[in-house]
Each structure stands twice: as structure tokens, then as C-alpha cells.
Design an enzyme around this catalytic site. Structure first.
Site, mmCIF file in Angstrom:
data_model
loop_
_atom_site.group_PDB
_atom_site.id
_atom_site.type_symbol
_atom_site.label_atom_id
_atom_site.label_comp_id
_atom_site.label_asym_id
_atom_site.label_seq_id
_atom_site.Cartn_x
_atom_site.Cartn_y
_atom_site.Cartn_z
ATOM 1 N N LYS A 133 26.228 -19.556 -18.998
ATOM 2 C CA LYS A 133 26.432 -18.307 -18.114
ATOM 3 C C LYS A 133 27.176 -17.362 -18.822
ATOM 4 C CE LYS A 133 27.738 -20.445 -14.305
ATOM 5 N NZ LYS A 133 27.639 -21.959 -14.656
ATOM 6 N N ASP B 174 25.129 -17.363 -11.848
ATOM 7 C CA ASP B 174 26.325 -17.679 -11.032
ATOM 8 C C ASP B 174 25.924 -18.194 -9.615
ATOM 9 O OD1 ASP B 174 25.730 -15.455 -9.789
ATOM 10 O OD2 ASP B 174 27.646 -14.941 -9.766
#
Length: 287
Positions: free
Chosen positions: A112, A130
């Protein structure tokens, strides 16, 4: 829905300040369990003292820890920054790499976080999955997957590749401002007509309006046809960049177990570099 999000959040961004890819990586590590505002208060002095990967690799630990102490977890974050500097210096000649495959091998950087760096420092489209992003796209029926990588691929097949980075910002903004986990502001949501989960929160506009957060509150309420005193909204709104305890990058492998927040997006100009397509990018050609 993406078009409506673009109208709702024309300036979708997060407030981490950076000038180079390395500074972005450092700021992201510091943002774990800390607000962007606080990170931005710390980084001017930090970036003035440590300008290169070698600087972080050879940092005096006591000095570094003192500089980053206000961001919390400063000992573990110092480990990550020194490890990051050493790895970048030794393996990449002091230059932060620009591919997903290489970035995820660095201390403090998971998939991420790597997508955040690629999209905002290198101009390589990437989807940042997220906590907010995963929760919202499942709530909207874009995917049923729970695994972040599968979510990334599923959404990548729906959204033109050129918009992967900005759609991440928009979705995250919406999750912070309006589509809250426990009590979404359904009654004033601009996506209400298309959302299969409409009714998960209050549908009464007056009640829903009190749930809208952030500096865009007046704009969002105006989209819902509600006139409101922008000053009053700003005074009552909860600061939008508050950190969620679970909105962190558990893949990053930060020394000491400190996860790296990736509920972030960045507004600084993209650094002009010639880059390769990141390995493992989600499928889906632009439409």
C-alpha cells in the site's frame, strides 16, 4: 460514482509535505499513528538535517529520535528510517527505486505504501487499499473481496488506469468525511442514489448533516441542497486527518512492529523521472 466523487472532492489530497520520493517515504513512515499536521511540523527540520539516504543510514540515533519524537513510536520509526536509508544506499545507489517490486523490499514499505509513493512521487498509477478504501468499495458492491491485493485488482479492472491514484484519494476522503464505518451520513451523501448500502446510517438529512466532517463539509452539504454557515461547520467538524488505529500498512514489516499508515494521498508536484511500469500492477486497460 467515481464522477460524483470527483465533484465532491475536486481537491482530494492529504497534507503530507515532501519534495522528493525519499522525503515522501520518510513522511509516510512517520505518519504511522500520527496526524499529517504533526508530521509536517516535524519534517522541515528533519529534511534539512537528513537530505540523502546515506544521511539516514549514518544518523546519530539519539539525535534522530529526538527530532521525530513528536510523531510517536520514535524509537521504532528511527529503526525504520535508518534501515530504509541503509537499504536504499547499499542496494540502489542512494536513489529510492521506482517499481513496486523493489519498493516492497525496503524497511517500512509495504504494498500500500509503495503504491502511494509510485502514484504521488513517480506518476505511476497505483491503487492504495487502506482500511477506508477496502471498507467503502465493499459497501458499494465494487468487490466482495477482503484481501487487499484482490481488492486492488478488482477495482483496477473497473477504473481507468490513469485514475487509479486519484480514485484512491477520493475514496479515502469520502471514508473520512462522510461514509464512516459505524454511522455513515447517508441522508446527505452524494452517492445515495447509486449506493446499495443506503440506509446504513441516518437517512434524515438534518441528522446526517451533523456527521459530515472536514473542511469540505459546507461543499458536501451544499451538494445535498442544505444551506449551512461554513464557519459553523468548520468549527464543529472533526479534523479530517485524524489517524485510525486500524488504517495502517500491516504488510510493511517496520522494525519493532510499528505499522505504516497509508491512508494518505499527496498534493506535491510529481517528480519528473522516467519510470517503468510497477511489477504486480492490477490488470485493466484504461477505458
Amino acid at each position: 460514482m467515481n464522477r460524483v466523487l470527483a465533484e465532491a472532492y475536486p481537491d482530494a489530497h492529504c497534507e503530507l509535505d515532501f519534495r522528493t520520493p525519499l522525503e515522501l517515504a520518510v513522511a509516510t513512515i512517520l505518519s504511522a499513528q500520527c496526524t499529517d499536521k504533526r508530521v509536517n511540523e516535524v519534517t522541515p527540520a528533519l529534511f534539512a538535517r537528513y537530505r540523502t539516504a546515506a544521511d539516514y543510514a549514518g544518523a546519530d540515533r539519539t539525535e534522530l529520535e529526538e527530532l521525530i519524537r513528536p510523531t510517536g513510536f520514535f524509537r521504532n520509526k528511527a529503526n525504520s528510517l535508518m534501515g530504509l536509508g541503509a537499504a536504499v544506499e547499499e542496494r540502489f545507489g542512494g536513489v529510492l527505486p521506482n517499481t513496486l517490486e523493489q519498493l516492497v523490499t525496503l524497511p517500512g514499505i509495504g504494498r500500500k505504501t509503495a503504491n502511494v509513493i509510485l502514484g504521488n512521487a513517480f506518476g505511476v498509477p497505483g491503487i492504495t487499499v487502506d482500511t477506508h478504501f477496502g471498507r467503502l468499495v465493499r459497501r458499494w458492491g465494487w468487490t466482495e473481496d477482503e484481501d487487499p491485493v484482490k481488492v486492488e485488482h478488482a477495482v483496477g479492472a473497473l477504473i481507468p488506469k490513469s485514475e487509479w491514484t486519484i480514485v484512491s484519494h477520493r475514496v479515502i476522503f469520502h471514508g473520512r468525511r462522510m461514509c464512516h464505518s459505524r454511522n455513515p451520513a447517508c441522508g446527505v451523501c452524494p452517492l445515495a442514489a447509486d449506493c446499495p448500502s443506503f440506509g446504513a446510517g441516518p437517512v434524515d438529512p438534518d441528522k446526517a448533516a451533523t456527521l459530515v466532517k472536514g473542511p469540505e463539509a459546507a461543499h458536501l452539504l451544499a451538494m445535498a441542497g442544505i444551506g449551512v454557515d461554513a464557519t459553523a461547520v468548520a468549527a464543529e467538524a472533526v479534523e479530517a486527518d485524524a489517524v485510525d488505529a486500524d488504517a495502517v500498512d500491516v504488510e510493511a514489516g517496520v522494525a519493532g512492529g510499528v505499522p505504516v499508515s497509508t491512508a494518505k494521498a499527496f498534493t506535491q508536484p510529481v517528480v519528473a523521472q522516467s519510470v517503468a511500469e510497477p511489477a504486480g500492477a492490477p490488470p485493466g486497460a484504461p477505458r
